[in-house]
Design a protein around this motif. Sequence first.
Motif, PDB file in Angstrom:
ATOM      1  N   TRP A 127      -5.491  40.488  34.596  1.00 32.78           N
ATOM      2  CA  TRP A 127      -6.587  39.513  34.701  1.00 32.78           C
ATOM      3  C   TRP A 127      -6.581  38.561  33.515  1.00 32.78           C
ATOM      4  CZ3 TRP A 127      -8.334  38.338  39.061  1.00 32.78           C
ATOM      5  CH2 TRP A 127      -8.638  39.281  40.045  1.00 32.78           C
ATOM      6  N   VAL A 128      -6.227  39.072  32.331  1.00 34.24           N
ATOM      7  CA  VAL A 128      -6.127  38.208  31.152  1.00 34.24           C
ATOM      8  C   VAL A 128      -5.055  37.143  31.381  1.00 34.24           C
ATOM      9  CG1 VAL A 128      -5.527  38.127  28.704  1.00 34.24           C
ATOM     10  CG2 VAL A 128      -6.956  39.989  29.568  1.00 34.24           C
ATOM     11  N   SER A 129      -3.907  37.563  31.909  1.00 35.54           N
ATOM     12  CA  SER A 129      -2.823  36.619  32.194  1.00 35.54           C
ATOM     13  C   SER A 129      -3.226  35.625  33.281  1.00 35.54           C
ATOM     14  CB  SER A 129      -1.560  37.374  32.634  1.00 35.54           C
ATOM     15  OG  SER A 129      -1.114  38.242  31.614  1.00 35.54           O
ATOM     16  N   ILE A 130      -3.940  36.120  34.285  1.00 30.56           N
ATOM     17  CA  ILE A 130      -4.392  35.252  35.381  1.00 30.56           C
ATOM     18  C   ILE A 130      -5.315  34.167  34.839  1.00 30.56           C
ATOM     19  CG2 ILE A 130      -5.852  35.167  37.454  1.00 30.56           C
ATOM     20  CD1 ILE A 130      -4.656  37.932  38.189  1.00 30.56           C
ATOM     21  N   ARG A 131      -6.230  34.534  33.942  1.00 28.59           N
ATOM     22  CA  ARG A 131      -7.145  33.537  33.370  1.00 28.59           C
ATOM     23  C   ARG A 131      -6.362  32.479  32.596  1.00 28.59           C
ATOM     24  NH1 ARG A 131     -12.360  31.850  31.433  1.00 28.59           N
ATOM     25  NH2 ARG A 131     -11.733  29.740  30.897  1.00 28.59           N
ATOM     26  N   GLU A 132      -5.341  32.901  31.866  1.00 23.46           N
ATOM     27  CA  GLU A 132      -4.519  31.942  31.113  1.00 23.46           C
ATOM     28  C   GLU A 132      -3.811  30.978  32.066  1.00 23.46           C
ATOM     29  OE1 GLU A 132      -1.979  34.447  28.834  1.00 23.46           O
ATOM     30  OE2 GLU A 132      -3.519  34.945  27.339  1.00 23.46           O
ATOM     31  N   GLU A 133      -3.311  31.512  33.173  1.00 26.08           N
ATOM     32  CA  GLU A 133      -2.628  30.664  34.148  1.00 26.08           C
ATOM     33  C   GLU A 133      -3.612  29.745  34.866  1.00 26.08           C
ATOM     34  OE1 GLU A 133       0.527  32.619  36.548  1.00 26.08           O
ATOM     35  OE2 GLU A 133       0.131  34.386  35.306  1.00 26.08           O
ATOM     36  N   PHE A 134      -4.831  30.225  35.098  1.00 20.25           N
ATOM     37  CA  PHE A 134      -5.885  29.374  35.661  1.00 20.25           C
ATOM     38  C   PHE A 134      -6.114  28.166  34.750  1.00 20.25           C
ATOM     39  CE2 PHE A 134      -8.795  31.743  38.872  1.00 20.25           C
ATOM     40  CZ  PHE A 134      -7.692  32.186  39.562  1.00 20.25           C
ATOM     41  N   ASP A 135      -6.215  28.428  33.448  1.00 18.32           N
ATOM     42  CA  ASP A 135      -6.470  27.354  32.487  1.00 18.32           C
ATOM     43  C   ASP A 135      -5.350  26.318  32.504  1.00 18.32           C
ATOM     44  OD1 ASP A 135      -8.778  28.642  31.788  1.00 18.32           O
ATOM     45  OD2 ASP A 135      -7.995  29.508  29.934  1.00 18.32           O
ATOM     46  N   ALA A 170     -17.077  30.309  29.067  1.00 20.68           N
ATOM     47  CA  ALA A 170     -17.522  31.684  28.818  1.00 20.68           C
ATOM     48  C   ALA A 170     -16.334  32.555  28.427  1.00 20.68           C
ATOM     49  CB  ALA A 170     -18.199  32.243  30.061  1.00 20.68           C
ATOM     50  N   THR A 171     -16.510  33.375  27.402  1.00 24.98           N
ATOM     51  CA  THR A 171     -15.449  34.278  26.976  1.00 24.98           C
ATOM     52  C   THR A 171     -15.303  35.386  28.000  1.00 24.98           C
ATOM     53  OG1 THR A 171     -15.969  33.825  24.668  1.00 24.98           O
ATOM     54  CG2 THR A 171     -14.616  35.773  25.126  1.00 24.98           C
ATOM     55  N   PRO A 172     -14.132  35.487  28.637  1.00 19.89           N
ATOM     56  CA  PRO A 172     -13.981  36.497  29.686  1.00 19.89           C
ATOM     57  C   PRO A 172     -14.039  37.908  29.138  1.00 19.89           C
ATOM     58  CG  PRO A 172     -12.160  34.898  29.698  1.00 19.89           C
ATOM     59  CD  PRO A 172     -12.908  34.721  28.428  1.00 19.89           C
ATOM     60  N   GLN A 173     -14.954  38.706  29.654  1.00 18.10           N
ATOM     61  CA  GLN A 173     -14.979  40.137  29.348  1.00 18.10           C
ATOM     62  C   GLN A 173     -14.386  40.840  30.558  1.00 18.10           C
ATOM     63  OE1 GLN A 173     -15.967  41.375  26.381  1.00 18.10           O
ATOM     64  NE2 GLN A 173     -16.262  39.262  25.718  1.00 18.10           N
ATOM     65  N   ILE A 174     -13.070  40.992  30.557  1.00 15.94           N
ATOM     66  CA  ILE A 174     -12.376  41.527  31.715  1.00 15.94           C
ATOM     67  C   ILE A 174     -12.751  42.982  31.925  1.00 15.94           C
ATOM     68  CG2 ILE A 174     -10.132  41.907  32.798  1.00 15.94           C
ATOM     69  CD1 ILE A 174     -10.746  38.985  32.330  1.00 15.94           C
ATOM     70  N   ALA A 175     -13.273  43.283  33.099  1.00 15.46           N
ATOM     71  CA  ALA A 175     -13.641  44.668  33.411  1.00 15.46           C
ATOM     72  C   ALA A 175     -13.676  44.839  34.909  1.00 15.46           C
ATOM     73  CB  ALA A 175     -14.995  45.013  32.813  1.00 15.46           C
ATOM     74  N   ARG A 176     -13.468  46.052  35.366  1.00 18.33           N
ATOM     75  CA  ARG A 176     -13.532  46.357  36.783  1.00 18.33           C
ATOM     76  C   ARG A 176     -14.413  47.565  36.999  1.00 18.33           C
ATOM     77  NH1 ARG A 176      -8.388  47.732  39.205  1.00 18.33           N
ATOM     78  NH2 ARG A 176      -7.669  48.382  37.172  1.00 18.33           N
TER      79      ARG A 176
END
Length: 236
Positions: A185-193, A208-214
């Motif tokens: 998810w961290v990598s996905i957010r970077e690719e989104f950006d 917003a600072t992503p707090q990646i959690a499931r």
Amino acid sequence: ELIREGIPREEIQKLCDVHLAVFREQLEEQKIEVAAGTPISILLEEHKILEKMLDKLKVTVERIKQATEVSSIEGEISQLKSIVDHLLEAEKHYLREENVLFPYLEKYGITEPPAIMWMEHNKLRERKKELRELIENYRDFDFKEFKEKLDENAQAVRNLLSNHIFKENRVLFPTALRVITNEEWVSIREEFDEIGYCCFTPPRIISATPQIARGEEKTVTAEAGESKLQFETGSL
């Protein structure tokens, strides 16, 4: 399995629509809770805005249908152009799904749902372009004919996009949250950006600072020389 048996994707899409119609009530009860700034939270927020655009589209088209003279709808035509421009601006939303989210799902063997969603993206692209061309050339039509074509095209866009959003919110996104890891998810957010966002994407959700959690986060811990998977209900 149905695809492997030779059933065309177009038929699968119709079956999906029937399946969703049957289970719509149960699916509507499911709610996704994700932290602000995460990829799914961004997509969900954009979906909310797109649904508001569809509501505006419906209201504006209804006003045009009630008009008797083409000279009296210039304000509505201007509004329609603005609405359709925003709908067309959703292209980056689609690209983030197609080029980032879908490949991650396919990595986990979830191949056909993204393929069907991509197929719907292409249908939406065609329908929205048709709607824009119709609005830009409205004076070339008999007024009654224009109103009929406008109502038909706008309704097609509304139905297709509304159902598409429902499928992604209630089926595709929950599936993604179940299989994709925190690191991914961290990598996905970077690719989104890198791809970028729509003109209507709220800046607050992007910044917003992503707090990646499931919901069912798995961590590996060492105890007595053994590796354990730690779940909410115990360890394995």
